[in-house]
Design a protein around this motif. Structure first.
Motif, PDB file in Angstrom:
ATOM      1  N   THR A  45       0.785  -1.240   0.000  1.00 14.85           N
ATOM      2  CA  THR A  45       0.000   0.000   0.000  1.00 14.85           C
ATOM      3  C   THR A  45       0.815   1.288   0.000  1.00 14.85           C
ATOM      4  O   THR A  45       0.295   2.330  -0.396  1.00 14.85           O
ATOM      5  N   LYS A  46       2.064   1.256   0.443  1.00 18.61           N
ATOM      6  CA  LYS A  46       2.796   2.498   0.711  1.00 18.61           C
ATOM      7  C   LYS A  46       2.891   3.416  -0.510  1.00 18.61           C
ATOM      8  O   LYS A  46       2.669   4.626  -0.424  1.00 18.61           O
ATOM      9  N   GLU A  47       3.247   2.860  -1.658  1.00 16.30           N
ATOM     10  CA  GLU A  47       3.405   3.690  -2.855  1.00 16.30           C
ATOM     11  C   GLU A  47       2.093   4.373  -3.238  1.00 16.30           C
ATOM     12  O   GLU A  47       2.081   5.541  -3.672  1.00 16.30           O
ATOM     13  N   LEU A  48       0.987   3.670  -3.064  1.00 19.05           N
ATOM     14  CA  LEU A  48      -0.322   4.256  -3.355  1.00 19.05           C
ATOM     15  C   LEU A  48      -0.644   5.369  -2.360  1.00 19.05           C
ATOM     16  O   LEU A  48      -1.228   6.401  -2.734  1.00 19.05           O
ATOM     17  N   GLU A  49      -0.258   5.163  -1.103  1.00 17.03           N
ATOM     18  CA  GLU A  49      -0.522   6.174  -0.080  1.00 17.03           C
ATOM     19  C   GLU A  49       0.289   7.449  -0.326  1.00 17.03           C
ATOM     20  O   GLU A  49      -0.214   8.562  -0.152  1.00 17.03           O
ATOM     21  N   VAL A  50       1.533   7.283  -0.748  1.00 17.96           N
ATOM     22  CA  VAL A  50       2.364   8.446  -1.080  1.00 17.96           C
ATOM     23  C   VAL A  50       1.710   9.242  -2.213  1.00 17.96           C
ATOM     24  O   VAL A  50       1.657  10.478  -2.171  1.00 17.96           O
ATOM     25  N   ALA A  51       1.185   8.552  -3.214  1.00 18.25           N
ATOM     26  CA  ALA A  51       0.542   9.219  -4.344  1.00 18.25           C
ATOM     27  C   ALA A  51      -0.716   9.962  -3.904  1.00 18.25           C
ATOM     28  O   ALA A  51      -1.000  11.070  -4.396  1.00 18.25           O
ATOM     29  N   MET A  52      -1.467   9.381  -2.963  1.00 15.16           N
ATOM     30  CA  MET A  52      -2.678  10.071  -2.474  1.00 15.16           C
ATOM     31  C   MET A  52      -2.314  11.336  -1.719  1.00 15.16           C
ATOM     32  O   MET A  52      -2.901  12.398  -1.925  1.00 15.16           O
ATOM     33  N   LEU A  53      -1.333  11.223  -0.823  1.00 11.91           N
ATOM     34  CA  LEU A  53      -0.939  12.379  -0.017  1.00 11.91           C
ATOM     35  C   LEU A  53      -0.339  13.484  -0.884  1.00 11.91           C
ATOM     36  O   LEU A  53      -0.428  14.666  -0.548  1.00 11.91           O
ATOM     37  N   ALA A  54       0.257  13.100  -2.018  1.00 13.92           N
ATOM     38  CA  ALA A  54       0.834  14.088  -2.939  1.00 13.92           C
ATOM     39  C   ALA A  54      -0.217  14.666  -3.888  1.00 13.92           C
ATOM     40  O   ALA A  54       0.091  15.546  -4.699  1.00 13.92           O
ATOM     41  N   GLY A  55      -1.446  14.161  -3.792  1.00 14.99           N
ATOM     42  CA  GLY A  55      -2.507  14.658  -4.661  1.00 14.99           C
ATOM     43  C   GLY A  55      -2.472  14.097  -6.066  1.00 14.99           C
ATOM     44  O   GLY A  55      -3.145  14.617  -6.961  1.00 14.99           O
ATOM     45  N   GLU A  56      -1.700  13.023  -6.277  1.00 19.49           N
ATOM     46  CA  GLU A  56      -1.578  12.446  -7.622  1.00 19.49           C
ATOM     47  C   GLU A  56      -2.726  11.499  -7.952  1.00 19.49           C
ATOM     48  O   GLU A  56      -3.069  11.306  -9.123  1.00 19.49           O
ATOM     49  N   VAL A  57      -3.287  10.859  -6.930  1.00 16.24           N
ATOM     50  CA  VAL A  57      -4.505  10.062  -7.104  1.00 16.24           C
ATOM     51  C   VAL A  57      -5.469  10.449  -5.987  1.00 16.24           C
ATOM     52  O   VAL A  57      -5.063  10.961  -4.942  1.00 16.24           O
ATOM     53  N   ASP A  58      -6.769  10.184  -6.210  1.00 16.83           N
ATOM     54  CA  ASP A  58      -7.787  10.617  -5.249  1.00 16.83           C
ATOM     55  C   ASP A  58      -8.154   9.542  -4.237  1.00 16.83           C
ATOM     56  O   ASP A  58      -8.514   9.843  -3.107  1.00 16.83           O
ATOM     57  N   PHE A  59      -8.087   8.297  -4.650  1.00 15.84           N
ATOM     58  CA  PHE A  59      -8.291   7.201  -3.702  1.00 15.84           C
ATOM     59  C   PHE A  59      -7.664   5.943  -4.278  1.00 15.84           C
ATOM     60  O   PHE A  59      -7.301   5.906  -5.463  1.00 15.84           O
ATOM     61  N   ALA A  60      -7.485   4.928  -3.426  1.00 15.28           N
ATOM     62  CA  ALA A  60      -6.860   3.676  -3.844  1.00 15.28           C
ATOM     63  C   ALA A  60      -7.732   2.504  -3.422  1.00 15.28           C
ATOM     64  O   ALA A  60      -8.334   2.516  -2.342  1.00 15.28           O
TER      65      ALA A  60
END
Length: 320
Positions: free
Chosen positions: A66-81
């Motif tokens: 999950t970590k890479e997806l969480e980094v992307a969410m916190l950076a605003g690159e994706v909205d949810f995972a």
């Protein structure tokens, strides 16, 4: 004045076949419910997808998938995972929450056998049969009930594991029934393993959608996919796991059921060799599930669960 179209919603997903099937199901449901919105899928590889030659328990499980997806969410690159809920840690990074739990598929573990063992059930497999599993939870419970069987670690996606089985590297595999069903491979299920033998993983069979805590637009969209009975069951399970400070890769199993507004939670903790297995049960109102998980964790701690888990952490966890 013409209003501008609503922004596209970006969904984060792992690249594995099962992850994409699950994510595209969520995408399709949201597209059906909100036909005027655009939902795009963005994929990425996680540490758990990349490291395939080391047992999961040896890598450590803090955000393994999950970590890479969480980094992307916190950076605003994706909205949810979209995650298999069993892979989602019970303690999430600051700023992220479990926004939605979807209706659960069958959470049971399944026995898949090589052709030469098709006349057998789990309880009739001969001594020395080699069973593949990457789960310490499955391993501990099966060792407890069937000490005459042999166990061998197996990694890779579902197709890779099944190919290894069919090539004769294993006599049988233990897999999640839900994953096989979602990939239209239910015909490979030889036997659903009863809860009396193998309690399933926390969250197994359900999808967990993780999103930013301060994103009311996304939280409102996801509400439509929430399945309340599944959510109640999984919140009780996750509270139990969190209180025991266990992760995805420890021998902790659960089973939950709701009847007439009462949620019954069964849980177990076992030693890796299966010699010690603690199991207990609690019941209470389904609309307040998390206290039940805490209550059951306290009951098993009083019976020695913490000592068993401390011993396991010292054995299988990598050095800091």
């Amino acid at each position: 004045m013409v209003s501008s179209p609503a922004r596209p919603i970006r969904i984060g997903s792992r690249k594995s076949q099962l992850a994409l099937v699950q994510t595209h199901w969520v995408q399709g449901e949201l597209q059906r419910l909100y036909p005027d919105r655009q939902f795009d899928v963005q994929t990425m590889s996680t540490q758990g997808d990349i490291i395939l030659d080391v047992a999961l328990a040896k890598i450590g499980d803090k955000g393994l998938f999950t970590k890479e997806l969480e980094v992307a969410m916190l950076a605003g690159e994706v909205d949810f995972a979209v995650h298999s809920l069993k892979d989602l840690p019970t303690r999430l990074p600051e700023g992220l929450i479990l926004g939605c739990v979807t209706e659960r598929e069958d959470p049971a573990d399944a026995l898949v056998v090589h052709e030469r063992f098709k006349e057998h059930q789990l309880e009739t497999l001969p001594e020395g049969t080699v069973i593949g599993t990457s789960s310490l939870r499955r391993l501990a419970q099966l060792r407890h009930h069937y000490p005459h069987l042999q166990f061998k670690d197996v990694r890779g996606n579902l197709n890779t594991r099944l190919a290894k089985l069919d090539a004769g590297e294993y006599d049988a595999l233990i897999l999640a029934a839900a994953g096989l069903q979602r990939l239209s491979m239910a015909d490979r299920i030889h036997q659903l393993i009863p809860a009396e033998v193998s309690l399933h993983a926390v969250g197994q069979g359900a999808l967990g959608i993780e999103c930013r805590a301060e994103d009311p637009e996304i939280l409102e969209l996801l509400k439509a996919l929430e399945h309340e009975p599944t959510s109640q069951r999984c919140l009780a399970e996750r509270a139990f796991l969190r209180e025991l400070e266990g992760g995805c890769q420890v021998p902790i199993g659960v089973n939950t059921a709701i009847a007439d507004g009462v949620l019954t939670l069964t849980g177990m903790v076992a030693s890796l060799d299966g010699q010690r297995l603690l199991r207990d049960q609690v019941s209470g109102p389904s609309n307040d599930p998390e206290p039940l998980g805490l209550e059951l964790a306290a009951k098993l701690k009083a019976q020695g669960a913490k000592e068993i888990l401390d011993e396991i952490f010292a054995t299988v966890r990598p050095e800091a």
